[in-house]
Design a protein around this motif. Structure first.
Motif, PDB file in Angstrom:
ATOM      1  N   GLU A   1     104.826  14.684  14.768  1.00  0.00           N
ATOM      2  CA  GLU A   1     104.886  13.894  13.047  1.00  0.00           C
ATOM      3  C   GLU A   1     102.781  14.138  13.369  1.00  0.00           C
ATOM      4  O   GLU A   1     102.291  14.278  12.385  1.00  0.00           O
TER       5      GLU A   1
ATOM      6  N   ASP B   1     117.323  18.098  16.341  1.00  0.00           N
ATOM      7  CA  ASP B   1     116.763  16.918  15.288  1.00  0.00           C
ATOM      8  C   ASP B   1     115.293  16.215  14.980  1.00  0.00           C
ATOM      9  O   ASP B   1     115.329  15.963  14.325  1.00  0.00           O
TER      10      ASP B   1
ATOM     11  N   VAL C   1     115.149  17.851  11.215  1.00  0.00           N
ATOM     12  CA  VAL C   1     115.577  16.512  10.388  1.00  0.00           C
ATOM     13  C   VAL C   1     114.816  15.760  10.413  1.00  0.00           C
ATOM     14  O   VAL C   1     114.065  15.706   8.868  1.00  0.00           O
ATOM     15  N   ARG C   2     114.141  15.674  11.797  1.00  0.00           N
ATOM     16  CA  ARG C   2     113.089  14.985  10.997  1.00  0.00           C
ATOM     17  C   ARG C   2     111.122  15.892  10.144  1.00  0.00           C
ATOM     18  O   ARG C   2     110.770  15.177   9.160  1.00  0.00           O
TER      19      ARG C   2
ATOM     20  N   ALA D   1     111.582  17.739   7.735  1.00  0.00           N
ATOM     21  CA  ALA D   1     112.035  18.574   6.600  1.00  0.00           C
ATOM     22  C   ALA D   1     112.136  16.849   6.105  1.00  0.00           C
ATOM     23  O   ALA D   1     111.715  17.078   4.426  1.00  0.00           O
ATOM     24  N   GLY D   2     112.858  15.490   6.548  1.00  0.00           N
ATOM     25  CA  GLY D   2     112.267  14.332   6.162  1.00  0.00           C
ATOM     26  C   GLY D   2     110.995  14.670   5.577  1.00  0.00           C
ATOM     27  O   GLY D   2     110.693  13.409   4.452  1.00  0.00           O
ATOM     28  N   ALA D   3     109.602  15.084   6.388  1.00  0.00           N
ATOM     29  CA  ALA D   3     108.276  14.601   5.896  1.00  0.00           C
ATOM     30  C   ALA D   3     108.252  16.000   4.688  1.00  0.00           C
ATOM     31  O   ALA D   3     106.609  15.831   4.788  1.00  0.00           O
TER      32      ALA D   3
ATOM     33  N   GLU E   1     121.788  19.440   5.398  1.00  0.00           N
ATOM     34  CA  GLU E   1     121.835  18.933   4.482  1.00  0.00           C
ATOM     35  C   GLU E   1     120.166  17.951   4.155  1.00  0.00           C
ATOM     36  O   GLU E   1     119.725  17.180   3.381  1.00  0.00           O
ATOM     37  N   ALA E   2     119.643  17.602   5.459  1.00  0.00           N
ATOM     38  CA  ALA E   2     118.368  17.605   5.311  1.00  0.00           C
ATOM     39  C   ALA E   2     117.536  18.290   4.027  1.00  0.00           C
ATOM     40  O   ALA E   2     116.322  18.205   3.918  1.00  0.00           O
TER      41      ALA E   2
ATOM     42  N   ARG F   1     118.138  18.094   1.033  1.00  0.00           N
ATOM     43  CA  ARG F   1     117.713  15.968   0.222  1.00  0.00           C
ATOM     44  C   ARG F   1     115.922  16.842   0.648  1.00  0.00           C
ATOM     45  O   ARG F   1     115.718  15.889  -1.004  1.00  0.00           O
ATOM     46  N   ALA F   2     115.540  16.934   1.139  1.00  0.00           N
ATOM     47  CA  ALA F   2     114.104  16.973   0.747  1.00  0.00           C
ATOM     48  C   ALA F   2     113.598  18.390  -0.085  1.00  0.00           C
ATOM     49  O   ALA F   2     112.393  18.556  -0.920  1.00  0.00           O
TER      50      ALA F   2
END
Length: 305
Positions: free
Chosen positions: A59, A79, A82-83, A85-87, A109-110, A113-114
């Motif tokens: 992070e 994993d 996904v994290r 892309a979420g950021a 999908e991540a 979605r992002a």
């Protein structure tokens, strides 16, 4: 995006040291932000060798970057992707994206979605001569069958490969390590796979047979336990214009990786997806998972949704 794309690297293993880090450090369109690894001392050493810095957590690295390059085992990669892309970070992934369909779908999908760009690095698909060959063959069409041999000696008795100690390769074998390379060339030319059958051979050798959406059929033999004298790569297509074979690689994987970085930069700037994005990475995982499932069915042909 600023003048250059800030890219961080997740991973410190042999592939990260040989290909990812040097290519990111040398690319004129990239600011190589830093390195995170599961072994902090390895991350510090790799970062220092390329004039950048190590990060304590993924992070922390996400916060200072526009995109993440990942050189980690597929179960770890999924994993983190996904994290990332979420950021809101773009993704430069390695193959396979994951070794389960659920994990690969979560990555695709991540990213969607992002709204981030994604590229999956298939070495042969991004090779200069190989990529041009695929593009020409796909444009020509008319192919009714093809065969690929992707024979490595990573686990042969006389192997000195740095990847022989890779736990995930020992567990998943050639089907998941070099199978993606074969599919990255066959699917763009012959079309999506509708059915797949897999048969085990000696060691981790696997024979794949595929039925493609356009009616063509193909086969591929993949192995990491081939004798060194028998190792090599060949792909031949047969069709209305005759036969054509994959040209011999003229360059190292570093050049192919540079081209993958170029593709990510282009996708970020244009907002358009790439043929080798996370969605394609998911499809490759779906085909390989169906092939793996056919072992349990004694060679039963597995339809693909």
């Amino acid at each position: 995006m600023t003048t250059t794309l800030r890219i961080g690297l997740l991973g410190t293993g042999p592939w990260a040291r040989r290909v990812h880090a040097p290519a990111l450090a040398a690319h004129p369109g990239v600011t190589f932000t830093g390195v995170w690894g599961r072994r902090p001392e390895a991350a510090a050493a790799l970062a220092a060798s390329h004039g950048t810095r190590p990060y304590a957590t993924p992070e922390d690295l996400f916060a200072d970057t526009d995109a993440l390059a990942i050189a980690l085992p597929p179960s770890v990669q999924a994993d983190l992707a996904v994290r990332a892309a979420g950021a809101g970070r773009h993704l430069l992934l390695d193959k396979p994206v994951a070794t389960t369909v659920a994990e690969a779908r979560a990555v695709a999908e991540a990213a969607e979605r992002a709204g981030v760009a994604s590229i999956v690095f298939f070495t042969a698909r991004f090779g200069t001569a190989e990529g041009e060959w695929v593009d020409r063959a796909a444009a020509a069409g008319g192919w009714f069958t093809a065969h690929a041999d992707w024979l490595g000696s990573v686990f042969a008795a006389d192997s000195d490969s740095p990847y022989a100690a890779s736990p995930w390769r020992r567990e998943k074998g050639a089907l998941w390590d070099v199978g993606p390379h074969a599919l990255s060339l066959l699917l763009p030319v012959l079309g999506d796979a509708e059915h797949v059958t897999a048969t085990r051979g000696p060691g981790d050798t696997v024979l794949l047979t595929l039925r493609h959406a356009g009616g063509a059929a193909s086969s591929a033999t993949v192995s990491l336990t081939a004798p060194r004298a028998a190792s090599g790569v060949s792909v031949t297509l047969y069709g209305t214009s005759g036969a054509t074979s994959l040209p011999r690689r003229q360059e190292g994987p570093e050049v192919a990786y540079e081209r993958a970085v170029d593709a990510l930069l282009a996708s970020v700037r244009s907002g358009e997806g790439h043929a080798c994005d996370a969605r394609f990475g998911l499809r490759v995982t779906e085909v390989l998972a169906a092939a793996e499932a056919s072992f349990e069915g004694a060679g039963e042909r597995k339809p693909l949704a």
